[in-house]
Motif scaffolding. Structure first.
Motif, PDB file in Angstrom:
ATOM      1  N   ILE A 178      10.173 -20.319  11.519  1.00 49.06           N
ATOM      2  CA  ILE A 178       9.624 -19.185  10.767  1.00 49.06           C
ATOM      3  C   ILE A 178      10.800 -18.417  10.163  1.00 49.06           C
ATOM      4  N   VAL A 179      10.731 -18.208   8.866  1.00 50.34           N
ATOM      5  CA  VAL A 179      11.750 -17.440   8.158  1.00 50.34           C
ATOM      6  C   VAL A 179      11.091 -16.156   7.677  1.00 50.34           C
ATOM      7  N   VAL A 180      11.529 -15.031   8.207  1.00 43.72           N
ATOM      8  CA  VAL A 180      10.959 -13.739   7.843  1.00 43.72           C
ATOM      9  C   VAL A 180      11.899 -13.038   6.868  1.00 43.72           C
ATOM     10  N   ILE A 181      11.382 -12.706   5.703  1.00 41.19           N
ATOM     11  CA  ILE A 181      12.141 -11.957   4.702  1.00 41.19           C
ATOM     12  C   ILE A 181      11.633 -10.525   4.744  1.00 41.19           C
ATOM     13  N   THR A 182      12.534  -9.593   5.017  1.00 40.82           N
ATOM     14  CA  THR A 182      12.089  -8.221   5.213  1.00 40.82           C
ATOM     15  C   THR A 182      13.207  -7.225   4.939  1.00 40.82           C
ATOM     16  N   HIS A 183      12.811  -6.016   4.580  1.00 45.26           N
ATOM     17  CA  HIS A 183      13.794  -4.940   4.434  1.00 45.26           C
ATOM     18  C   HIS A 183      13.873  -4.093   5.696  1.00 45.26           C
ATOM     19  N   ASP A 184      12.992  -4.372   6.661  1.00 48.75           N
ATOM     20  CA  ASP A 184      12.950  -3.601   7.907  1.00 48.75           C
ATOM     21  C   ASP A 184      12.871  -4.582   9.069  1.00 48.75           C
ATOM     22  N   ARG A 218      14.772  -9.520  -6.847  1.00 49.01           N
ATOM     23  CA  ARG A 218      15.817 -10.490  -6.516  1.00 49.01           C
ATOM     24  C   ARG A 218      16.331 -10.298  -5.090  1.00 49.01           C
ATOM     25  N   ARG A 219      16.121  -9.119  -4.508  1.00 50.19           N
ATOM     26  CA  ARG A 219      16.469  -8.919  -3.100  1.00 50.19           C
ATOM     27  C   ARG A 219      15.735  -9.945  -2.228  1.00 50.19           C
ATOM     28  N   PRO A 269      17.341 -10.429   6.118  1.00 51.21           N
ATOM     29  CA  PRO A 269      17.186  -9.066   5.609  1.00 51.21           C
ATOM     30  C   PRO A 269      17.475  -8.996   4.111  1.00 51.21           C
ATOM     31  N   THR A 270      16.688  -8.206   3.421  1.00 59.12           N
ATOM     32  CA  THR A 270      16.870  -8.046   1.977  1.00 59.12           C
ATOM     33  C   THR A 270      17.877  -6.968   1.635  1.00 59.12           C
ATOM     34  N   GLY A 271      18.111  -6.063   2.572  1.00 57.82           N
ATOM     35  CA  GLY A 271      18.851  -4.868   2.220  1.00 57.82           C
ATOM     36  C   GLY A 271      17.908  -3.861   1.587  1.00 57.82           C
ATOM     37  N   PRO A 272      18.434  -2.766   1.032  1.00 60.08           N
ATOM     38  CA  PRO A 272      17.578  -1.708   0.477  1.00 60.08           C
ATOM     39  C   PRO A 272      16.716  -2.215  -0.673  1.00 60.08           C
ATOM     40  N   VAL A 273      15.501  -1.704  -0.756  1.00 62.79           N
ATOM     41  CA  VAL A 273      14.591  -2.083  -1.846  1.00 62.79           C
ATOM     42  C   VAL A 273      13.952  -0.860  -2.507  1.00 62.79           C
ATOM     43  N   ASP A 274      14.365   0.341  -2.123  1.00 61.71           N
ATOM     44  CA  ASP A 274      13.688   1.548  -2.591  1.00 61.71           C
ATOM     45  C   ASP A 274      14.469   2.338  -3.643  1.00 61.71           C
ATOM     46  N   ARG A 275      15.643   1.853  -4.022  1.00 61.70           N
ATOM     47  CA  ARG A 275      16.434   2.573  -5.017  1.00 61.70           C
ATOM     48  C   ARG A 275      15.986   2.187  -6.431  1.00 61.70           C
ATOM     49  N   ALA A 284       7.564  -9.810   5.063  1.00 64.14           N
ATOM     50  CA  ALA A 284       7.044  -8.726   5.902  1.00 64.14           C
ATOM     51  C   ALA A 284       7.293  -7.377   5.241  1.00 64.14           C
ATOM     52  N   ASN A 285       6.230  -6.597   5.181  1.00 66.84           N
ATOM     53  CA  ASN A 285       6.341  -5.202   4.739  1.00 66.84           C
ATOM     54  C   ASN A 285       6.964  -5.045   3.356  1.00 66.84           C
ATOM     55  N   ALA A 286       6.569  -5.908   2.457  1.00 65.97           N
ATOM     56  CA  ALA A 286       7.047  -5.729   1.084  1.00 65.97           C
ATOM     57  C   ALA A 286       6.529  -4.404   0.543  1.00 65.97           C
ATOM     58  N   PRO A 287       7.348  -3.630  -0.137  1.00 66.86           N
ATOM     59  CA  PRO A 287       6.883  -2.339  -0.657  1.00 66.86           C
ATOM     60  C   PRO A 287       5.682  -2.513  -1.586  1.00 66.86           C
TER      61      PRO A 287
END
Length: 510
Positions: free
Chosen positions: A20-26, A82-83, A70-76, A108-111
């Protein structure tokens, strides 16, 4: 090649995936309580998990492998999807390195921000970008160097998977054609790849190989090819492709792609190491083929697609063309050669003229040239494609719509305008010629170096007579992918990106 497989939301653990590969910012919220429990002890003692892709081992997950990407920040303001593309690429490569062959991607938890509405789809495309291996490598070492043939997509719909199958197939073909060395993909073999790719498909392919025909119908392309005629395996090809949808045609797209299988620079020889990587100068034609492959797989309604490819080698030799020559193109426009390293616009010019004539009889036509054309595009736009449009295209917001969708599909571009200075720049200096192909300085140090070639193409293609005030305006966009066509701007070693394939598909096929 990896294919997407839709996985219902109630089958996260009930499947035959082996990672399982989870892509997430949190990283503290992985979209499932069991995954959170598995990761918590590791997160408590290793702060690096929030910073880089990490493999965790657990009996509770398929294949005992949990990869957190981890994607890193996604809210700026300046963050974009691309994150997720980049995180998924890193995550699936980590799973592959651990031995997984059937990974499951979880976003997970995409904005809820609209920028991330395609986060799962883009994550899959990022994974495919990471997994692709060059055609010659697969032929030499075997297809097993790409062991992951399917990727599960958690909570994806079947329709999304159908679209991704088409896009990824197109991108795969584009990478194959762009990323292949100059002998393996010399013009005849490039054409052969296209014929084989579209065999028994919805796309018809025609190859023009006869030298006399090319000399007579495409004199500018023939000029570029002149030195290559000394070597039979380097002889040019014109590849024509067409897709006709079932039912009524509502829109017609016509593409011309630059397929310079190798660009020595010709008489203006590339020196100082700048010739390395010029086997990728066919990236424009490669992306056009990629879009056609996506169309062939998805078979969208209402849109007719036609493509012409100028597949040629700009060789150095006793018969190479030189600056100061004057060549009459298909439109009758007399072109004075300014620099033989500005060969791509010559190779495409007569094909664009033919495309323009065809467009006059088609339903709602839009024309495009796609090319790795100028160093200036890479210098000015960095890793983004540069779209330069004429008046009718600007009025219809053709580039803006493609670029806006590209932002949502990790296929980003900047929109440029064509202005009077671009046409002034290529005005003839004598009565002996009608237009100048280029100046004799590098485009990267020339003001408006990626904009003025579009003006040249418009003139030699006859599109300057089909502006906003013409009886029949024709929207035309020149897509320069010199900055976006390979990863990291590394034209010798970077993986091809298949730039424009996803955004064009999103605009015209979905």
């Amino acid at each position: 090649m990896s294919f997407p497989v839709a996985l219902p939301s109630n089958e996260l653990f009930n499947n035959d995936a082996d990672a399982i590969v989870v892509i997430t910012h949190d990283i503290n919220h992985l979209g499932n309580s069991t995954l959170d429990e598995v990761a918590a002890p590791y997160i408590a003692v290793d702060a690096r998990i929030a910073q880089k892709t990490t493999l965790l081992v657990s009996e509770q997950v398929p294949g005992k492998r949990l990869v957190i990407a981890p994607t890193g920040p996604v809210d700026r303001d300046y963050d974009d999807v691309r994150r997720f593309f980049e995180a998924a690429k890193a995550g699936v490569l980590e799973a592959k390195a651990a031995g997984a062959v059937k990974p499951l991607l979880v976003v997970a938890n995409a904005p809820s921000d609209s920028r991330y509405e395609n986060a799962l789809a883009v994550s899959f495309l990022g994974a495919c970008q990471g997994l692709w291996q060059p055609l010659e490598a697969r032929e030499y070492r075997g297809e097993e160097i790409e062991p992951i043939s399917s990727i599960y997509l958690f909570s994806a719909t079947e329709q999304t998977c159908q679209q991704l199958t088409a896009i990824s197939a197109g991108q795969y073909a584009a990478r194959d054609l762009c990323g292949t060395e100059p002998e393996r993909m010399a013009p005849p073999r490039f054409a052969d790849y296209c014929v084989e790719l579209f065999k028994d498909s919805a796309v018809n392919v025609e190859v023009v190989a006869d030298r006399k025909t090319i000399d007579e119908q495409y004199p500018l392309l023939s000029t570029v090819a002149r030195a290559s005629y000394a070597v039979e395996r380097h002889h040019p090809r014109v590849v024509k492709m067409a897709y006709e949808p079932e039912g009524e045609v509502e829109r017609t797209l016509i593409f011309v792609g630059k397929g310079l299988v190798y660009d020595t620079g010709g008489a203006d020889l590339k020196v100082g190491g700048f010739m390395a990587g010029m086997s990728r100068d066919k990236g424009g034609a490669a992306s056009v083929v990629g879009f056609m492959e996506a169309v062939a797989k998805y078979q969208p309604k209402g849109v007719k697609v036609i493509a012409y490819l100028a597949v040629v080698r700009n060789s150095i030799g006793s018969d190479c063309f030189v600056p100061d020559e004057i060549i009459a193109g298909r439109e009758g426009v007399r072109v004075r050669i300014g620099n033989t390293d500005a060969e791509g616009r010559l190779a495409m010019g007569d094909l664009l003229s033919e495309a323009k004539d065809l467009a006059l009889g088609e339903k709602n036509p839009e024309l495009f040239t796609v090319a790795t054309l100028t160093g200036h595009a890479a210098r000015a736009m960095g890793p983004y494609s540069a779209y330069v449009e004429n008046g009718p295209a600007r009025a219809a917001k053709v580039s803006r719509q493609i670029a806006d969708l590209g932002d949502l599909w990790a296929d980003c571009a900047e929109v440029s305008r064509s202005r009077r200075e671009d046409y002034d720049f290529i005005q003839p200096r004598t009565l002996a010629d009608d237009v100048l192909s280029s100046n004799n300085a590098a485009s990267a140090v020339t003001a408006r170096g990626h904009q003025f070639p579009m003006a040249f193409l418009a003139i030699v293609g006859g599109l300057d007579k089909h502006g906003c005030n013409a009886e029949q305006p024709l929207p035309y966009v020149h897509m320069d992918i010199a900055g976006s066509g390979v990863e990291g701007g590394d034209w010798q070693h970077g993986k091809p990106t298949a730039a424009t394939v996803a955004s064009l598909f999103a605009r015209y096929c979905i």
